[in-house]
Design a protein around this motif. Structure first.
Motif, mmCIF file in Angstrom:
data_model
loop_
_atom_site.group_PDB
_atom_site.id
_atom_site.type_symbol
_atom_site.label_atom_id
_atom_site.label_comp_id
_atom_site.label_asym_id
_atom_site.label_seq_id
_atom_site.Cartn_x
_atom_site.Cartn_y
_atom_site.Cartn_z
ATOM 1 N N VAL A 105 9.101 16.449 39.694
ATOM 2 C CA VAL A 105 9.823 17.327 40.624
ATOM 3 C C VAL A 105 9.989 16.596 41.955
ATOM 4 C CG1 VAL A 105 9.764 19.532 41.873
ATOM 5 C CG2 VAL A 105 8.815 19.397 39.557
ATOM 6 N N LYS A 106 11.240 16.496 42.421
ATOM 7 C CA LYS A 106 11.521 15.853 43.711
ATOM 8 C C LYS A 106 12.385 16.774 44.553
ATOM 9 C CE LYS A 106 12.988 11.894 41.627
ATOM 10 N NZ LYS A 106 13.747 10.657 41.506
ATOM 11 N N VAL A 107 12.239 16.660 45.868
ATOM 12 C CA VAL A 107 13.126 17.416 46.759
ATOM 13 C C VAL A 107 14.479 16.703 46.799
ATOM 14 C CG1 VAL A 107 13.539 18.164 49.139
ATOM 15 C CG2 VAL A 107 11.244 18.385 48.144
ATOM 16 N N TRP A 108 15.523 17.403 46.423
ATOM 17 C CA TRP A 108 16.877 16.842 46.397
ATOM 18 C C TRP A 108 17.591 17.138 47.709
ATOM 19 C CZ3 TRP A 108 21.848 19.177 46.257
ATOM 20 C CH2 TRP A 108 22.896 18.344 45.804
ATOM 21 N N ASP A 109 17.304 18.317 48.268
ATOM 22 C CA ASP A 109 17.852 18.688 49.577
ATOM 23 C C ASP A 109 17.032 19.840 50.137
ATOM 24 O OD1 ASP A 109 19.534 18.417 51.744
ATOM 25 O OD2 ASP A 109 21.144 19.651 50.919
ATOM 26 N N THR A 110 16.961 19.914 51.453
ATOM 27 C CA THR A 110 16.252 21.016 52.102
ATOM 28 C C THR A 110 16.785 21.161 53.518
ATOM 29 O OG1 THR A 110 14.042 21.946 52.529
ATOM 30 C CG2 THR A 110 14.309 19.590 52.952
ATOM 31 N N GLY A 111 16.533 22.302 54.129
ATOM 32 C CA GLY A 111 17.013 22.545 55.490
ATOM 33 C C GLY A 111 17.004 24.028 55.789
ATOM 34 N N PHE A 126 25.397 33.304 52.158
ATOM 35 C CA PHE A 126 24.421 32.650 53.035
ATOM 36 C C PHE A 126 24.939 31.291 53.491
ATOM 37 C CE2 PHE A 126 23.076 29.909 49.510
ATOM 38 C CZ PHE A 126 23.353 30.701 48.401
ATOM 39 N N THR A 127 24.283 30.777 54.524
ATOM 40 C CA THR A 127 24.617 29.421 54.959
ATOM 41 C C THR A 127 23.444 28.499 54.654
ATOM 42 O OG1 THR A 127 23.816 29.863 57.185
ATOM 43 C CG2 THR A 127 26.163 30.133 56.827
ATOM 44 N N LEU A 128 23.763 27.268 54.346
ATOM 45 C CA LEU A 128 22.761 26.240 54.111
ATOM 46 C C LEU A 128 23.006 25.112 55.107
ATOM 47 C CD1 LEU A 128 22.812 26.002 50.199
ATOM 48 C CD2 LEU A 128 21.248 27.325 51.635
ATOM 49 N N GLY A 129 21.915 24.619 55.663
ATOM 50 C CA GLY A 129 22.016 23.506 56.610
ATOM 51 C C GLY A 129 21.179 22.341 56.128
ATOM 52 N N LYS A 134 25.813 21.951 52.905
ATOM 53 C CA LYS A 134 26.077 22.415 54.270
ATOM 54 C C LYS A 134 27.205 23.393 54.219
ATOM 55 C CE LYS A 134 25.247 18.089 56.426
ATOM 56 N NZ LYS A 134 25.529 16.940 57.064
ATOM 57 N N GLY A 135 27.033 24.540 54.873
ATOM 58 C CA GLY A 135 28.138 25.492 54.953
ATOM 59 C C GLY A 135 27.789 26.822 54.314
ATOM 60 N N THR A 136 28.830 27.579 54.030
ATOM 61 C CA THR A 136 28.654 28.935 53.499
ATOM 62 C C THR A 136 28.720 28.911 51.979
ATOM 63 O OG1 THR A 136 29.704 29.792 55.483
ATOM 64 C CG2 THR A 136 29.543 31.299 53.620
ATOM 65 N N TYR A 137 27.780 29.590 51.378
ATOM 66 C CA TYR A 137 27.669 29.642 49.916
ATOM 67 C C TYR A 137 27.585 31.073 49.421
ATOM 68 C CZ TYR A 137 27.043 24.639 49.255
ATOM 69 O OH TYR A 137 27.259 23.297 49.181
#
Ligand code: MN
Length: 160
Positions: A105-111, A126-129, A134-137
């Motif tokens: 298990v690895k972190v692929w993205d976070t924020g 929701f928004t992801l940063g 990045k942006g609205t999902y």
């Protein structure tokens, strides 16, 4: 908007794991005011990605078999799985053979994560940063349709 407390406890998460045999955190429900997300790249029997959103003291989780969409116009199946404890947000490691989800298990993205809207527990905006996301999902629960089961959602990025 304030995040609703999760209706699902961490019981299912704990029930599937033996914490003497997996390096994953045992965790518990926590009150945090941080709003974060993580996507784990999980090299299990089949490679997949796991999206986890910090809502109501747990990480609500979805398995995304083909990976999260980085651009608008791509819709991906996301299968809701058991809530994970907040501690899981930065978990990386190897789950040994014979355990649930065995593999790396690895972190692929976070924020940062911000819940903009939740309708009838079947529509999340929701928004992801993150660095990659990045942006609205949106996550929209699929009603019936060709794919059986009631845990199937569509995950896609809003048009800019
Ligand atoms: Mn997984």
């Amino acid at each position: 908007m304030p995040a609703k407390a999760s209706k699902v406890s961490l019981k299912e998460y704990k029930g599937r794991r033996d914490f003497l045999r997996t390096p994953e955190p045992e965790g518990r429900r926590e009150k945090t005011d941080k709003k974060r997300f993580v996507v784990h790249e999980h090299h299990a029997r089949r490679l997949h990605w796991d999206l986890r959103l910090e809502i109501g003291g747990v990480l609500r989780s979805w398995t995304v078999p083909k990976g999260p969409p980085e651009k608008p116009g791509i819709k991906r199946l996301a299968v809701q799985t058991e809530d994970h404890p907040i501690d899981y947000i930065d978990f990386e490691g190897v789950i040994p053979e014979g355990n649930y989800g065995a593999g790396t298990v690895k972190v692929w993205d976070t924020g940062g994560f911000e819940l903009l809207e939740e309708k009838r527990s079947r529509e999340l905006k929701f928004t992801l940063g993150g660095k990659r996301l990045k942006g609205t999902y949106f996550l929209l629960k699929i009603k019936g349709g060709k794919i059986p089961g009631d845990k199937n959602w569509l995950f896609f990025k809003a048009k800019e």
